[in-house]
Scaffold this motif. Structure first.
Motif, mmCIF file in Angstrom:
data_model
loop_
_atom_site.group_PDB
_atom_site.id
_atom_site.type_symbol
_atom_site.label_atom_id
_atom_site.label_comp_id
_atom_site.label_asym_id
_atom_site.label_seq_id
_atom_site.Cartn_x
_atom_site.Cartn_y
_atom_site.Cartn_z
ATOM 1 N N PRO A 59 35.658 36.563 55.820
ATOM 2 C CA PRO A 59 36.710 37.098 56.695
ATOM 3 C C PRO A 59 37.875 37.654 55.879
ATOM 4 N N ASN A 60 38.510 38.695 56.401
ATOM 5 C CA ASN A 60 39.663 39.286 55.717
ATOM 6 C C ASN A 60 40.666 38.205 55.314
ATOM 7 N N PHE A 61 41.260 38.367 54.140
ATOM 8 C CA PHE A 61 42.300 37.489 53.588
ATOM 9 C C PHE A 61 41.817 36.088 53.231
ATOM 10 N N THR A 62 40.511 35.886 53.139
ATOM 11 C CA THR A 62 39.973 34.597 52.711
ATOM 12 C C THR A 62 39.946 34.551 51.191
ATOM 13 N N ARG A 63 40.480 33.457 50.623
ATOM 14 C CA ARG A 63 40.448 33.287 49.166
ATOM 15 C C ARG A 63 39.057 32.870 48.728
ATOM 16 N N ARG A 64 38.522 33.600 47.740
ATOM 17 C CA ARG A 64 37.292 33.159 47.077
ATOM 18 C C ARG A 64 37.703 32.720 45.684
ATOM 19 N N VAL A 65 37.098 31.668 45.183
ATOM 20 C CA VAL A 65 37.473 31.141 43.870
ATOM 21 C C VAL A 65 36.232 30.871 43.025
ATOM 22 N N VAL A 66 36.318 31.248 41.768
ATOM 23 C CA VAL A 66 35.288 30.913 40.793
ATOM 24 C C VAL A 66 35.934 29.953 39.800
ATOM 25 N N ARG A 67 35.206 28.919 39.420
ATOM 26 C CA ARG A 67 35.727 27.894 38.505
ATOM 27 C C ARG A 67 35.029 27.987 37.156
ATOM 28 N N CYS A 68 35.777 27.704 36.117
ATOM 29 C CA CYS A 68 35.223 27.628 34.770
ATOM 30 C C CYS A 68 34.409 26.339 34.645
ATOM 31 N N PRO A 69 33.447 26.323 33.715
ATOM 32 C CA PRO A 69 32.717 25.078 33.465
ATOM 33 C C PRO A 69 33.682 23.974 33.014
ATOM 34 N N ALA A 70 33.295 22.748 33.212
ATOM 35 C CA ALA A 70 34.134 21.597 32.857
ATOM 36 C C ALA A 70 34.631 21.711 31.419
ATOM 37 N N GLY A 71 35.910 21.445 31.244
ATOM 38 C CA GLY A 71 36.519 21.471 29.917
ATOM 39 C C GLY A 71 37.041 22.826 29.477
ATOM 40 N N LYS A 72 36.733 23.878 30.218
ATOM 41 C CA LYS A 72 37.195 25.218 29.855
ATOM 42 C C LYS A 72 38.311 25.653 30.789
ATOM 43 N N ARG A 73 39.118 26.590 30.339
ATOM 44 C CA ARG A 73 40.232 27.138 31.109
ATOM 45 C C ARG A 73 40.040 28.636 31.268
ATOM 46 N N ALA A 74 40.583 29.185 32.345
ATOM 47 C CA ALA A 74 40.541 30.627 32.577
ATOM 48 C C ALA A 74 41.619 31.288 31.714
ATOM 49 N N ILE A 75 41.203 32.179 30.823
ATOM 50 C CA ILE A 75 42.163 32.929 30.007
ATOM 51 C C ILE A 75 42.326 34.349 30.535
ATOM 52 N N GLY A 76 41.602 34.660 31.597
ATOM 53 C CA GLY A 76 41.686 35.966 32.246
ATOM 54 C C GLY A 76 40.710 35.999 33.400
ATOM 55 N N GLY A 77 40.719 37.084 34.130
ATOM 56 C CA GLY A 77 39.798 37.199 35.241
ATOM 57 C C GLY A 77 40.074 38.426 36.074
ATOM 58 N N GLY A 78 39.351 38.548 37.159
ATOM 59 C CA GLY A 78 39.533 39.691 38.042
ATOM 60 C C GLY A 78 38.683 39.529 39.286
ATOM 61 N N ALA A 79 38.831 40.473 40.185
ATOM 62 C CA ALA A 79 38.082 40.447 41.432
ATOM 63 C C ALA A 79 37.800 41.879 41.874
ATOM 64 N N GLU A 80 36.840 42.020 42.772
ATOM 65 C CA GLU A 80 36.477 43.338 43.295
ATOM 66 C C GLU A 80 36.275 43.211 44.796
ATOM 67 N N ALA A 81 36.879 44.123 45.540
ATOM 68 C CA ALA A 81 36.676 44.199 46.984
ATOM 69 C C ALA A 81 35.668 45.313 47.248
ATOM 70 N N GLN A 82 34.656 45.022 48.071
ATOM 71 C CA GLN A 82 33.607 45.998 48.341
ATOM 72 C C GLN A 82 33.494 46.246 49.838
ATOM 73 N N GLY A 83 33.340 47.504 50.187
ATOM 74 C CA GLY A 83 33.200 47.907 51.576
ATOM 75 C C GLY A 83 33.752 49.308 51.761
ATOM 76 N N ASN A 84 33.495 49.896 52.919
ATOM 77 C CA ASN A 84 33.909 51.275 53.186
ATOM 78 C C ASN A 84 35.404 51.506 53.022
#
Length: 124
Positions: A59-84
């Protein structure tokens, strides 16, 4: 004296993530004390890994989250919106630094396709 330190994340962005290393640039006149201080400020990133949350319609405005494997931290990232008429509304790290959020919307629709990526590493 001016001291410039490039972190792995900055370097990765510059070289297209081809390889990771911490780069410290010191002026020729740098003293041993300055070199020691710069070395202690430089971060050590190892175990570099990109994790992906594949595209899914949410649904619109729903947060999706990806997590790093245990013991690691996110040093960067990004997202992509797909649709017309998809629009990426947000792309930012989780509050605890363990992953990355992606949020989007699609004009004229109730849902949007969102993929999320995190650049993860052991941060020491």
């Amino acid at each position: 004296m001016r001291l410039t330190t490039l972190t792995t994340a900055t370097l990765a962005a510059v070289v297209g993530c081809a390889g990771l290393a911490t780069v410290t640039t010191l002026p020729a006149s740098a003293t041993t004390a300055s070199t020691t201080a710069a070395s202690s400020m430089a971060a050590d990133f190892s175990g570099y890994q990109i994790v992906k949350l594949p595209n899914a319609n949410v649904p619109n405005f729903t947060r999706r989250v990806v997590r790093c494997p245990a013991g690691k931290r996110a040093i960067g990232g990004g997202a992509e919106a797909q649709g017309n008429r998809a629009i990426l509304v947000g792309s930012f790290p989780t509050e605890d630094g363990s992953g990355w959020y992606g949020i989007g919307r699609q004009d004229g629709y109730n849902d949007v396709g969102i993929s999320v990526y995190a650049i993860c590493a052991n941060v020491g």
